[in-house]
Design a protein around this motif. Sequence first.
Motif, PDB file in Angstrom:
ATOM      1  N   PRO A 154     -12.701  -1.289   5.955  1.00  0.00           N
ATOM      2  CA  PRO A 154     -11.343  -1.246   6.262  1.00  0.00           C
ATOM      3  C   PRO A 154     -10.416  -1.635   5.468  1.00  0.00           C
ATOM      4  N   GLU A 155     -10.821  -2.198   4.240  1.00  0.00           N
ATOM      5  CA  GLU A 155      -9.885  -2.669   3.162  1.00  0.00           C
ATOM      6  C   GLU A 155      -9.134  -1.292   2.574  1.00  0.00           C
ATOM      7  N   PHE A 156      -9.768   0.002   2.596  1.00  0.00           N
ATOM      8  CA  PHE A 156      -9.162   1.055   1.861  1.00  0.00           C
ATOM      9  C   PHE A 156      -8.013   1.549   2.777  1.00  0.00           C
ATOM     10  N   SER A 157      -6.903   1.984   1.915  1.00  0.00           N
ATOM     11  CA  SER A 157      -6.103   3.067   2.553  1.00  0.00           C
ATOM     12  C   SER A 157      -6.480   4.570   2.432  1.00  0.00           C
ATOM     13  N   ILE A 158      -6.372   5.079   3.284  1.00  0.00           N
ATOM     14  CA  ILE A 158      -7.208   6.581   3.368  1.00  0.00           C
ATOM     15  C   ILE A 158      -6.155   7.481   3.499  1.00  0.00           C
ATOM     16  N   ALA A 159      -6.277   8.434   2.490  1.00  0.00           N
ATOM     17  CA  ALA A 159      -5.630   9.878   2.386  1.00  0.00           C
ATOM     18  C   ALA A 159      -6.603  10.903   3.133  1.00  0.00           C
ATOM     19  N   MET A 160      -5.920  11.877   3.537  1.00  0.00           N
ATOM     20  CA  MET A 160      -6.653  13.069   4.008  1.00  0.00           C
ATOM     21  C   MET A 160      -6.017  14.318   3.549  1.00  0.00           C
ATOM     22  N   ALA A 161      -6.805  15.515   3.467  1.00  0.00           N
ATOM     23  CA  ALA A 161      -6.210  16.815   2.884  1.00  0.00           C
ATOM     24  C   ALA A 161      -5.602  17.526   4.081  1.00  0.00           C
ATOM     25  N   GLY A 162      -4.498  18.097   3.895  1.00  0.00           N
ATOM     26  CA  GLY A 162      -3.807  19.074   4.641  1.00  0.00           C
ATOM     27  C   GLY A 162      -3.615  20.273   3.951  1.00  0.00           C
TER      28      GLY A 162
ATOM     29  N   GLY B 115      -2.097  -2.084 -14.690  1.00  0.00           N
ATOM     30  CA  GLY B 115      -1.171  -2.732 -13.836  1.00  0.00           C
ATOM     31  C   GLY B 115       0.070  -2.243 -13.720  1.00  0.00           C
ATOM     32  N   ALA B 116       0.007  -0.605 -14.023  1.00  0.00           N
ATOM     33  CA  ALA B 116       1.340  -0.058 -14.249  1.00  0.00           C
ATOM     34  C   ALA B 116       1.535   0.558 -12.771  1.00  0.00           C
ATOM     35  N   THR B 117       0.610   1.067 -12.114  1.00  0.00           N
ATOM     36  CA  THR B 117       0.814   1.457 -10.739  1.00  0.00           C
ATOM     37  C   THR B 117      -0.746   1.491  -9.880  1.00  0.00           C
ATOM     38  N   ILE B 118      -0.784   2.160  -8.799  1.00  0.00           N
ATOM     39  CA  ILE B 118      -1.820   2.045  -7.981  1.00  0.00           C
ATOM     40  C   ILE B 118      -2.767   3.282  -8.061  1.00  0.00           C
ATOM     41  N   PRO B 119      -4.040   3.275  -8.514  1.00  0.00           N
ATOM     42  CA  PRO B 119      -4.908   4.329  -8.614  1.00  0.00           C
ATOM     43  C   PRO B 119      -5.335   4.881  -7.091  1.00  0.00           C
ATOM     44  N   ILE B 120      -5.618   6.221  -6.928  1.00  0.00           N
ATOM     45  CA  ILE B 120      -5.971   6.454  -5.769  1.00  0.00           C
ATOM     46  C   ILE B 120      -7.277   7.425  -6.326  1.00  0.00           C
ATOM     47  N   THR B 121      -8.616   7.369  -5.732  1.00  0.00           N
ATOM     48  CA  THR B 121      -9.570   8.056  -6.175  1.00  0.00           C
ATOM     49  C   THR B 121      -9.758   8.998  -5.088  1.00  0.00           C
ATOM     50  N   HIS B 122     -10.141  10.396  -5.564  1.00  0.00           N
ATOM     51  CA  HIS B 122     -10.483  11.276  -4.623  1.00  0.00           C
ATOM     52  C   HIS B 122     -11.931  11.198  -4.381  1.00  0.00           C
TER      53      HIS B 122
ATOM     54  N   THR C 230       0.833  -1.295  -0.104  1.00  0.00           N
ATOM     55  CA  THR C 230       0.086   0.100   0.026  1.00  0.00           C
ATOM     56  C   THR C 230       0.912   1.350   0.066  1.00  0.00           C
ATOM     57  N   ILE C 231       0.296   2.495  -0.087  1.00  0.00           N
ATOM     58  CA  ILE C 231       1.052   3.477  -0.297  1.00  0.00           C
ATOM     59  C   ILE C 231       1.539   3.852   0.948  1.00  0.00           C
ATOM     60  N   PRO C 232       0.806   3.755   2.254  1.00  0.00           N
ATOM     61  CA  PRO C 232       1.156   4.017   3.640  1.00  0.00           C
ATOM     62  C   PRO C 232       2.684   3.197   3.867  1.00  0.00           C
ATOM     63  N   GLU C 233       2.777   2.069   3.320  1.00  0.00           N
ATOM     64  CA  GLU C 233       3.757   1.069   3.453  1.00  0.00           C
ATOM     65  C   GLU C 233       4.672   1.447   2.857  1.00  0.00           C
ATOM     66  N   ILE C 234       4.549   1.962   1.543  1.00  0.00           N
ATOM     67  CA  ILE C 234       5.801   2.543   0.672  1.00  0.00           C
ATOM     68  C   ILE C 234       6.415   3.794   1.447  1.00  0.00           C
ATOM     69  N   MET C 235       5.503   4.629   1.884  1.00  0.00           N
ATOM     70  CA  MET C 235       6.086   5.750   2.604  1.00  0.00           C
ATOM     71  C   MET C 235       6.971   5.512   4.100  1.00  0.00           C
TER      72      MET C 235
ATOM     73  N   ASP D  33      -8.467   0.477  -4.057  1.00  0.00           N
ATOM     74  CA  ASP D  33      -8.693   0.432  -2.829  1.00  0.00           C
ATOM     75  C   ASP D  33      -7.758   1.411  -2.004  1.00  0.00           C
ATOM     76  N   HIS D  34      -7.519   2.808  -2.680  1.00  0.00           N
ATOM     77  CA  HIS D  34      -6.887   3.909  -2.036  1.00  0.00           C
ATOM     78  C   HIS D  34      -7.884   5.153  -2.369  1.00  0.00           C
ATOM     79  N   ILE D  35      -8.193   5.874  -1.124  1.00  0.00           N
ATOM     80  CA  ILE D  35      -9.071   6.886  -1.501  1.00  0.00           C
ATOM     81  C   ILE D  35      -8.638   8.294  -0.814  1.00  0.00           C
ATOM     82  N   LEU D  36      -8.658   9.289  -1.229  1.00  0.00           N
ATOM     83  CA  LEU D  36      -8.512  10.730  -0.610  1.00  0.00           C
ATOM     84  C   LEU D  36      -9.666  11.138  -0.176  1.00  0.00           C
ATOM     85  N   ALA D  37     -10.186  11.007   1.016  1.00  0.00           N
ATOM     86  CA  ALA D  37     -11.613  11.300   1.759  1.00  0.00           C
ATOM     87  C   ALA D  37     -11.504  12.845   2.106  1.00  0.00           C
ATOM     88  N   LEU D  38     -12.524  13.534   1.475  1.00  0.00           N
ATOM     89  CA  LEU D  38     -12.559  14.959   1.367  1.00  0.00           C
ATOM     90  C   LEU D  38     -13.947  15.544   1.915  1.00  0.00           C
TER      91      LEU D  38
END
Length: 285
Positions: free
Chosen positions: A135-143, A69-76, A2-7, A100-105
Motif C-alpha cells: 500500500p506504500e505505492f502511489s499507483i498510476a494506470m494507463a488510459g 534528489g531532484a524529483t520523484i521517479p515513477i517506474t513503469h 505524492t504525485i496524486p497529492e500534487i495533482m 514508491d510510485h508505479i505505473l501498473a500495466l
Amino acid sequence: MTIPEIMKNRMCFSFEVFPPKEGQPLEPLLDTLDHLYAFKPDFISCTYGAGGTNAGRNVEICKAIKDSGATIPITHFTCIGNSKDKIRDELRNYLSLGVDHILALRGDFPKGSASTGGDFNYANELIAFIKEAFPEFSIAMAGDPEKHFEASSFDEDIAHLRIKQDAGADFIMTQLCHDVAHYEWWVEKIRKAHITLPVDVGIMPVLAKDPTIRMAVSNGSSIPRDLAEIIARYGDNPEDFKKAGMEYTVKQIHRFISAGIDGLHIYSLNKWADISEIVCAAGIR
Ligand code: FAD
C-alpha cells in the motif's frame, strides 16, 4: 508529497525516459536526466521493457533519479512474464531504493502470443495486488483516449478503465493522442462513467517523420489533419520537418493545457536538447 497529492492542487509536469539497451552505456541518459532536472519536473517516469528484457536497467535509472534528489521517479511495470513471487521481489526492491510510485500495466503480448505468460492477465489484477500487498505505492494506470486497440468499443474499454480505478489506482497516464478535441470528448465520457481520477496527458514530440507515423499507428492512434499536412509538406526534408514538428508540439501543449488537464507528461525520447527547446518555447517553466 505524492504525485496524486500534487495533482489535487495544480497541473503536474513530468518527463518519460527509457533505459538504454543492454550493453549500451548509461552515461548519455544520465546526462539527459541532468538537463531535464533543470526544468524542475514533478516526476520522471522510466519505461519497463516487455517481458522484463531491460528491467535491470530500469531499476538503475529509477535509482539514479531517486538518488539525484531532484524529483520523484515513477517506474513503469508490466504483467508480461511476471509471476506473483517475482513481482513481490521486484516491488520490494523498488521500495528499498525509495521508489514508491508505479505505473501498473498489462504490457503488450510478446509476438506470436495471446497471453501475458505471467500470473496476471490484465492490469486491474496487478493494481489490486499492489494495493493489497504494497500500500506504500502511489499507483498510476494507463488510459487510451482513442481506445485500446484490442477493445471492441469505447464503452467496453472505459468499463475496463473503471475496473482499474476500483482496484485502487490513484491517477491515469494516457497513451499518446494527437487529437485534442477527441481527448476532450473522451474525458467527458469517462467522467460520465464515474471515473474521477486525475488525468496526466502524454505528449509525443513530433521530431521526425517515420517515428511519428510508426508510434501513432502502432498504438491505433490517429494522425489529425494538421499533423498529416506537416508530414506531407516536410516529410522529405528532416530539418524542415523537425522545425514544423516542434512548433506543432508547442501548439499541442497549449491546446491540452487550455483543455484543463491535471498533468502534462512529455515523452522525452531521451533527447534533452530538442525537449528543452520545446519546454522553453511552450513557456511551461
Ligand atoms: P489493460 O488495462 O489490462 O487493458 C488491455 C486490454 O484489455 C484493453 O483492450 C482493455 O479494454 C482490456 N481489458 C482490461 N481489463 C480487462 C478485463 N478485466 N477483462 C477483459 N478485458 C480487459 N508497455 C511496456 O511494455 N512497457 C512500458 O513501460 C509501457 N509504458 C506505457 C506507458 C503509458 C503511459 C501507456 C499508456 C502505455 C505503456 N505501455 C508500456 C503499453 C501498454 O503496456 C499497452 O498499451 C498494453 O497493450 C495494455 O496495457 P494496459 O495496462 O492498458 O492493459
